[in-house]
Motif scaffolding. Structure first.
Motif, PDB file in Angstrom:
ATOM      1  N   TYR A  46       0.917  -1.005   0.010  1.00  0.00           N
ATOM      2  CA  TYR A  46      -0.086  -0.059   0.186  1.00  0.00           C
ATOM      3  C   TYR A  46       0.763   1.357   0.038  1.00  0.00           C
ATOM      4  O   TYR A  46       0.637   2.446  -0.843  1.00  0.00           O
ATOM      5  N   LEU A  50       0.845   3.789  -3.125  1.00  0.00           N
ATOM      6  CA  LEU A  50       0.613   5.240  -2.896  1.00  0.00           C
ATOM      7  C   LEU A  50       1.678   6.222  -3.290  1.00  0.00           C
ATOM      8  O   LEU A  50       1.390   7.346  -3.917  1.00  0.00           O
ATOM      9  N   TYR A 147      -3.068   1.481  12.617  1.00  0.00           N
ATOM     10  CA  TYR A 147      -3.364   2.491  11.492  1.00  0.00           C
ATOM     11  C   TYR A 147      -3.855   3.952  12.282  1.00  0.00           C
ATOM     12  O   TYR A 147      -3.524   5.007  11.928  1.00  0.00           O
ATOM     13  N   LYS A 151      -2.295   7.611  12.303  1.00  0.00           N
ATOM     14  CA  LYS A 151      -3.096   8.828  11.733  1.00  0.00           C
ATOM     15  C   LYS A 151      -2.935  10.064  12.747  1.00  0.00           C
ATOM     16  O   LYS A 151      -2.861  11.095  12.566  1.00  0.00           O
ATOM     17  N   LEU A 232      -3.882  13.304  -1.455  1.00  0.00           N
ATOM     18  CA  LEU A 232      -3.044  12.167  -1.243  1.00  0.00           C
ATOM     19  C   LEU A 232      -2.059  12.226   0.043  1.00  0.00           C
ATOM     20  O   LEU A 232      -1.534  11.502   0.460  1.00  0.00           O
ATOM     21  N   ARG A 235      -2.750  10.549   3.216  1.00  0.00           N
ATOM     22  CA  ARG A 235      -2.783   9.164   3.063  1.00  0.00           C
ATOM     23  C   ARG A 235      -1.189   8.874   3.000  1.00  0.00           C
ATOM     24  O   ARG A 235      -0.932   7.889   3.532  1.00  0.00           O
ATOM     25  N   TYR A 236      -0.580   9.563   2.070  1.00  0.00           N
ATOM     26  CA  TYR A 236       0.888   9.185   1.910  1.00  0.00           C
ATOM     27  C   TYR A 236       1.595   9.341   3.361  1.00  0.00           C
ATOM     28  O   TYR A 236       2.369   8.302   3.722  1.00  0.00           O
ATOM     29  N   GLU A 238       0.476   9.126   6.445  1.00  0.00           N
ATOM     30  CA  GLU A 238      -0.126   7.927   7.544  1.00  0.00           C
ATOM     31  C   GLU A 238       0.604   6.743   7.154  1.00  0.00           C
ATOM     32  O   GLU A 238       0.930   6.253   7.979  1.00  0.00           O
ATOM     33  N   SER A 239       0.595   6.341   5.647  1.00  0.00           N
ATOM     34  CA  SER A 239       1.151   5.129   5.525  1.00  0.00           C
ATOM     35  C   SER A 239       2.157   4.914   5.527  1.00  0.00           C
ATOM     36  O   SER A 239       2.974   3.815   6.083  1.00  0.00           O
TER      37      SER A 239
END
Length: 309
Positions: A46, A50, A147, A151, A232, A235-236, A238-239
């Protein structure tokens, strides 16, 4: 000699109890490593995809965005240091903290102000003992991060990145954590998370195109590239933070297992050493008792012979 023998037996009992604890901790850490490894492997696809999506958007547009564009004159950087809540992990925490200190020195050498964000009680204790300011800190989840925890860590960093530097915002986000390579190797790493460096992504894409038909893809953005990158960005980050937390957790468990294995082996050596000393003390005590008995018997025999005369 009786007192010395009791001391050795007491020490053997104490070390044996310690050995049971370290052995149990070693087994617990070994079981947690497997789970942590699976989570790390599951999070990588993921995060990689991403990153590729962000690179595609950045390369397919002329948009300037904090996610991909470096500030002309950066003034402040955020440093996220990932340590653990607990010790008994050998040099795991000290190595991570050294990496953070080295990265801080480099950023200060570039003329940047550094805002420090810390995950883990060990890092907090280190900085607070030295009266160093911490912008934000998190504890309680380093052994098994989720996760949602990533965050929570990413939220203030994103907020700081979106603010102007005059209002306390940052131009760059860096991270220092321990990367899990194998059961025996865990390496402290220092990386810049934002702005994202697109050079490696471009090289990887070029390799793929060379193997393929040689046609570069064209992109139509709906909505605009700015809105895509805005979506993005969290999301980027956090990942990447989630993957780093998982890597750090796996590294910590591996370091704990190795440290507890060493402690267990040392306890066994101590037990053997104290057992030999206890046996020697008991043998000396027995020899002394026999000598005293023989000496007493000889004295009685001499006394009897003298009275018969």
């Amino acid at each position: 000699m009786g007192a010395q023998l009791r001391i050795y037996k007491r020490r053997i009992k104490s070390v044996t109890a310690t050995k049971k604890i370290t052995r149990a901790m070693e087994m617990i850490a070994a079981s947690r490593i497997v789970k942590a490894q699976r989570k790390v492997a599951a999070s990588r696809p993921y995060a990689d995809e991403l990153t590729a999506a962000v690179a595609a958007v950045a390369q397919g547009s002329e948009t300037k965005h904090p996610l991909t564009t470096e500030a002309e004159r950066p003034r402040r950087a955020a440093l996220l240091l990932i340590t653990s809540d607990r010790g008994l992990a050998g040099g795991y925490n000290s190595n991570a903290i050294k990496a953070g200190e080295h990265l801080t020195s480099e950023l200060i050498g570039r003329g940047l102000e550094v805002d420090t964000y810390v995950v883990g009680r060990k890092g907090m204790v280190y900085l607070s003992f030295r009266e160093r300011g911490v912008t934000h800190s998190w504890t309680g989840f380093t052994d098994s991060p989720s996760y949602a925890d990533a965050k929570a860590v990413a939220a203030p960093l994103i907020e700081a990145l979106e603010r102007d530097t005059d209002e306390g915002g940052v131009d760059e986000i860096h991270i220092a954590y321990t990367e899990f390579e194998s059961m025996m190797t865990q390496t402290p790493v220092e990386r810049r998370l934002l702005p994202l460096s697109l050079e490696k992504s471009a090289e990887d894409s070029a390799e793929v195109f060379e193997k393929g038909p040689g046609i570069h893809p064209l992109y139509d953005f709906e909505p605009s590239p700015e809105q895509v990158l805005d979506a993005l960005l969290p999301r980027y980050l956090e990942s990447r933070i989630y993957n780093a937390l998982l890597q750090a957790a796996a590294s910590k468990h591996a370091a704990t297992r190795r440290a507890m294995k060493s402690a267990t082996d040392n306890a066994e050596d101590l037990i053997k050493s104290f057992t030999r000393l206890a046996n020697a003390a008991r043998q000396t005590e027995i020899t002394q008792e026999i000598t005293e008995i023989v000496g007493g018997a000889s004295a009685l025999a001499d006394a009897s012979a003298g009275s018969e005369r």
